[in-house]
Design a protein around this motif. Sequence first.
Motif, PDB file in Angstrom:
ATOM      1  N   GLU A 238       0.837  -1.203   0.000  1.00  0.00           N
ATOM      2  CA  GLU A 238       0.000   0.000   0.000  1.00  0.00           C
ATOM      3  C   GLU A 238       0.876   1.259   0.000  1.00  0.00           C
ATOM      4  O   GLU A 238       0.585   2.225  -0.712  1.00  0.00           O
ATOM      5  CB  GLU A 238      -0.905  -0.006   1.239  1.00  0.00           C
ATOM      6  N   PHE A 239       1.970   1.230   0.770  1.00  0.00           N
ATOM      7  CA  PHE A 239       2.878   2.377   0.798  1.00  0.00           C
ATOM      8  C   PHE A 239       3.513   2.586  -0.571  1.00  0.00           C
ATOM      9  O   PHE A 239       3.622   3.719  -1.052  1.00  0.00           O
ATOM     10  CB  PHE A 239       3.961   2.170   1.859  1.00  0.00           C
ATOM     11  N   LEU A 240       3.959   1.489  -1.197  1.00  0.00           N
ATOM     12  CA  LEU A 240       4.569   1.586  -2.530  1.00  0.00           C
ATOM     13  C   LEU A 240       3.599   2.203  -3.526  1.00  0.00           C
ATOM     14  O   LEU A 240       3.984   3.037  -4.359  1.00  0.00           O
ATOM     15  CB  LEU A 240       4.993   0.194  -3.016  1.00  0.00           C
ATOM     16  N   TYR A 241       2.329   1.812  -3.429  1.00  0.00           N
ATOM     17  CA  TYR A 241       1.323   2.349  -4.345  1.00  0.00           C
ATOM     18  C   TYR A 241       1.217   3.861  -4.188  1.00  0.00           C
ATOM     19  O   TYR A 241       1.227   4.608  -5.175  1.00  0.00           O
ATOM     20  CB  TYR A 241      -0.029   1.693  -4.069  1.00  0.00           C
ATOM     21  N   HIS A 242       1.128   4.330  -2.945  1.00  0.00           N
ATOM     22  CA  HIS A 242       1.035   5.779  -2.713  1.00  0.00           C
ATOM     23  C   HIS A 242       2.328   6.488  -3.117  1.00  0.00           C
ATOM     24  O   HIS A 242       2.302   7.596  -3.639  1.00  0.00           O
ATOM     25  CB  HIS A 242       0.719   6.055  -1.233  1.00  0.00           C
ATOM     26  N   TRP A 243       3.451   5.809  -2.868  1.00  0.00           N
ATOM     27  CA  TRP A 243       4.757   6.396  -3.158  1.00  0.00           C
ATOM     28  C   TRP A 243       4.955   6.647  -4.649  1.00  0.00           C
ATOM     29  O   TRP A 243       5.359   7.728  -5.064  1.00  0.00           O
ATOM     30  CB  TRP A 243       5.832   5.453  -2.616  1.00  0.00           C
ATOM     31  N   ILE A 244       4.649   5.645  -5.469  1.00  0.00           N
ATOM     32  CA  ILE A 244       4.940   5.759  -6.901  1.00  0.00           C
ATOM     33  C   ILE A 244       3.977   6.690  -7.633  1.00  0.00           C
ATOM     34  O   ILE A 244       4.263   7.086  -8.767  1.00  0.00           O
ATOM     35  CB  ILE A 244       4.955   4.376  -7.589  1.00  0.00           C
ATOM     36  N   PHE A 245       2.857   7.037  -6.985  1.00  0.00           N
ATOM     37  CA  PHE A 245       1.921   7.955  -7.631  1.00  0.00           C
ATOM     38  C   PHE A 245       1.799   9.290  -6.895  1.00  0.00           C
ATOM     39  O   PHE A 245       0.971  10.120  -7.253  1.00  0.00           O
ATOM     40  CB  PHE A 245       0.533   7.313  -7.754  1.00  0.00           C
ATOM     41  N   ARG A 246       2.619   9.497  -5.883  1.00  0.00           N
ATOM     42  CA  ARG A 246       2.528  10.730  -5.079  1.00  0.00           C
ATOM     43  C   ARG A 246       3.357  11.832  -5.736  1.00  0.00           C
ATOM     44  O   ARG A 246       4.588  11.765  -5.785  1.00  0.00           O
ATOM     45  CB  ARG A 246       3.029  10.468  -3.658  1.00  0.00           C
ATOM     46  N   ASN A 247       2.697  12.864  -6.212  1.00  0.00           N
ATOM     47  CA  ASN A 247       3.382  13.959  -6.887  1.00  0.00           C
ATOM     48  C   ASN A 247       3.799  15.073  -5.924  1.00  0.00           C
ATOM     49  O   ASN A 247       4.764  15.790  -6.180  1.00  0.00           O
ATOM     50  CB  ASN A 247       2.489  14.556  -7.985  1.00  0.00           C
TER      51      ASN A 247
ATOM     52  N   VAL B  96       8.581   7.441 -12.569  1.00  0.00           N
ATOM     53  CA  VAL B  96       7.622   6.422 -13.016  1.00  0.00           C
ATOM     54  C   VAL B  96       6.880   6.906 -14.253  1.00  0.00           C
ATOM     55  O   VAL B  96       6.722   6.176 -15.237  1.00  0.00           O
ATOM     56  CB  VAL B  96       6.626   6.078 -11.888  1.00  0.00           C
ATOM     57  N   HIS B  97       6.428   8.158 -14.219  1.00  0.00           N
ATOM     58  CA  HIS B  97       5.730   8.737 -15.374  1.00  0.00           C
ATOM     59  C   HIS B  97       6.637   8.725 -16.605  1.00  0.00           C
ATOM     60  O   HIS B  97       6.199   8.386 -17.709  1.00  0.00           O
ATOM     61  CB  HIS B  97       5.296  10.167 -15.055  1.00  0.00           C
ATOM     62  N   GLU B  98       7.909   9.068 -16.406  1.00  0.00           N
ATOM     63  CA  GLU B  98       8.838   9.122 -17.538  1.00  0.00           C
ATOM     64  C   GLU B  98       9.082   7.733 -18.118  1.00  0.00           C
ATOM     65  O   GLU B  98       9.146   7.570 -19.345  1.00  0.00           O
ATOM     66  CB  GLU B  98      10.160   9.747 -17.091  1.00  0.00           C
ATOM     67  N   ALA B  99       9.235   6.734 -17.267  1.00  0.00           N
ATOM     68  CA  ALA B  99       9.485   5.373 -17.749  1.00  0.00           C
ATOM     69  C   ALA B  99       8.307   4.855 -18.566  1.00  0.00           C
ATOM     70  O   ALA B  99       8.481   4.231 -19.622  1.00  0.00           O
ATOM     71  CB  ALA B  99       9.772   4.450 -16.567  1.00  0.00           C
ATOM     72  N   LYS B 100       7.083   5.111 -18.076  1.00  0.00           N
ATOM     73  CA  LYS B 100       5.885   4.705 -18.810  1.00  0.00           C
ATOM     74  C   LYS B 100       5.787   5.453 -20.136  1.00  0.00           C
ATOM     75  O   LYS B 100       5.456   4.880 -21.176  1.00  0.00           O
ATOM     76  CB  LYS B 100       4.633   4.971 -17.969  1.00  0.00           C
ATOM     77  N   ARG B 101       6.076   6.743 -20.082  1.00  0.00           N
ATOM     78  CA  ARG B 101       5.989   7.582 -21.278  1.00  0.00           C
ATOM     79  C   ARG B 101       7.020   7.165 -22.326  1.00  0.00           C
ATOM     80  O   ARG B 101       6.732   7.190 -23.524  1.00  0.00           O
ATOM     81  CB  ARG B 101       6.203   9.040 -20.877  1.00  0.00           C
ATOM     82  N   ALA B 102       8.201   6.755 -21.880  1.00  0.00           N
ATOM     83  CA  ALA B 102       9.255   6.336 -22.807  1.00  0.00           C
ATOM     84  C   ALA B 102       8.805   5.134 -23.635  1.00  0.00           C
ATOM     85  O   ALA B 102       8.988   5.102 -24.859  1.00  0.00           O
ATOM     86  CB  ALA B 102      10.525   6.010 -22.035  1.00  0.00           C
TER      87      ALA B 102
ATOM     88  N   GLY C 287      11.364   0.574 -20.098  1.00  0.00           N
ATOM     89  CA  GLY C 287      11.301   2.023 -19.988  1.00  0.00           C
ATOM     90  C   GLY C 287      12.101   2.494 -18.787  1.00  0.00           C
ATOM     91  O   GLY C 287      11.957   1.931 -17.698  1.00  0.00           O
ATOM     92  N   ILE C 288      12.946   3.499 -18.987  1.00  0.00           N
ATOM     93  CA  ILE C 288      13.836   3.944 -17.919  1.00  0.00           C
ATOM     94  C   ILE C 288      13.697   5.453 -17.717  1.00  0.00           C
ATOM     95  O   ILE C 288      13.970   6.238 -18.637  1.00  0.00           O
ATOM     96  CB  ILE C 288      15.299   3.592 -18.242  1.00  0.00           C
ATOM     97  N   GLY C 289      13.235   5.852 -16.536  1.00  0.00           N
ATOM     98  CA  GLY C 289      13.089   7.267 -16.215  1.00  0.00           C
ATOM     99  C   GLY C 289      14.364   7.859 -15.654  1.00  0.00           C
ATOM    100  O   GLY C 289      15.320   7.140 -15.349  1.00  0.00           O
ATOM    101  N   GLU C 290      14.359   9.150 -15.498  1.00  0.00           N
ATOM    102  CA  GLU C 290      15.498   9.848 -14.892  1.00  0.00           C
ATOM    103  C   GLU C 290      15.431   9.696 -13.361  1.00  0.00           C
ATOM    104  O   GLU C 290      14.358   9.455 -12.810  1.00  0.00           O
ATOM    105  CB  GLU C 290      15.449  11.331 -15.273  1.00  0.00           C
ATOM    106  N   PRO C 291      16.579   9.837 -12.662  1.00  0.00           N
ATOM    107  CA  PRO C 291      16.560   9.710 -11.203  1.00  0.00           C
ATOM    108  C   PRO C 291      16.048  10.976 -10.506  1.00  0.00           C
ATOM    109  O   PRO C 291      16.452  12.085 -10.860  1.00  0.00           O
ATOM    110  CB  PRO C 291      18.038   9.458 -10.862  1.00  0.00           C
ATOM    111  N   TYR C 292      15.169  10.782  -9.524  1.00  0.00           N
ATOM    112  CA  TYR C 292      14.634  11.890  -8.722  1.00  0.00           C
ATOM    113  C   TYR C 292      14.421  11.390  -7.299  1.00  0.00           C
ATOM    114  O   TYR C 292      14.310  10.187  -7.061  1.00  0.00           O
ATOM    115  CB  TYR C 292      13.286  12.375  -9.264  1.00  0.00           C
ATOM    116  N   THR C 293      14.319  12.330  -6.374  1.00  0.00           N
ATOM    117  CA  THR C 293      13.883  11.962  -5.029  1.00  0.00           C
ATOM    118  C   THR C 293      12.404  11.607  -5.053  1.00  0.00           C
ATOM    119  O   THR C 293      11.968  10.661  -4.400  1.00  0.00           O
ATOM    120  CB  THR C 293      14.132  13.121  -4.036  1.00  0.00           C
ATOM    121  N   ASN C 294      11.620  12.370  -5.805  1.00  0.00           N
ATOM    122  CA  ASN C 294      10.204  12.068  -5.994  1.00  0.00           C
ATOM    123  C   ASN C 294      10.076  11.051  -7.125  1.00  0.00           C
ATOM    124  O   ASN C 294      10.185  11.381  -8.306  1.00  0.00           O
ATOM    125  CB  ASN C 294       9.426  13.341  -6.338  1.00  0.00           C
TER     126      ASN C 294
END
Length: 346
Positions: free
Chosen positions: A127-136, A225-231, A213-220
């Motif tokens: 549940e935490f992972l779910y909130h984490w990966i979609f928390r903007n 995640v959005h970038e990896a999906k978009r790629a 798909g590989i996104g750029e590194p961020y603290t957020n």
Amino acid sequence: MSINKVLAQEIANKVMQVIPYNVNIMDDIGRIIGSGDPGRIDNYHQGAQLAIEQESLVSIYHSEGGTKPGVNIPIHFRNRIIGVIGISGDPDIVSPFAELVRVTAELLLNQEFLFRERRIKEQMKEEFLYHWIFRNEDYDKSFINNGEVLGIDISIKRKAVIVKSKMNKLIPLHDQEFMFRLNPNLILYIVPIPSEVVKRIEKGLVNSEFKIGIGEPYTNVAKSVHEAKRAIEIVEKLDMNQIHCYYKDLKFIDYLTNKDPSLNDMNKFYEELEENSKGRELIETLISYITNSGDMNAISKELHIHRNSLAYRLQKIEILTNKNPKKFTDLFELFTGYVLYKMKTS
């Protein structure tokens, strides 16, 4: 920790595989909730109630009401009586089994408790992972603390790696690496940098069709995640022949798609071309011209056409669009228009 009927019956069944006597499991008020004799379920057991009151083994030598001869010994969990286990039979014969049966029951209860505790922690983590990966929004102190409780340090930079495959195989995770299944064909990995997770993924997907798909590194991590999906989305919509979809290499295309609607007037041109085979030939020629950096020999070889035929097609494109592919600025506009068209219509 309490004993429910399912667990009580499981304990009774397992104990009776070892000793040749009927076993009853009672709850903390003396009610039978598991037994080798189904007819006794939900009856109250006087011997069990005495064992709870006296906090010790109670032997019953004579039948009284619904109580049969046997021994009853309290079951403890974390220094608290949570039930009673009873063995039917002559107390002088079955008493030697009492302590062994009690220890067995308590071991089973501890195993069940640890299993439940682990399952609850896994559910909390998911549940935490779910909130984490979609928390903007920014991470507040409470969110950071919740991560720490689950062993997740959300203060470090991570990148998202999404694997799209019909044969997704999970890989072993290293410290501070996390996995989340987005759907049956998409697995998301959140990994610190640097990480060799892509190499590990590829080893597990030999002889499979997949894209990463590989996104750029961020603290957020939500942004990554959005970038990896978009790629992956960009590569698939543009029919790009590549497995590794790095957002940093596709960022410009994404920017054009979202920021420059003024170039959408090229849509009609590509739409008309795709309606017939001759038009599709022109699109194929344009893309080959771009990918081969204008090398006429390489383009002719790739398309299996004569240089004269290639020159004719390029001239045809210029006539139809008033854009000369050999002119860099015109070629840039032709390619941008194609990207926008494909991203909109695919």
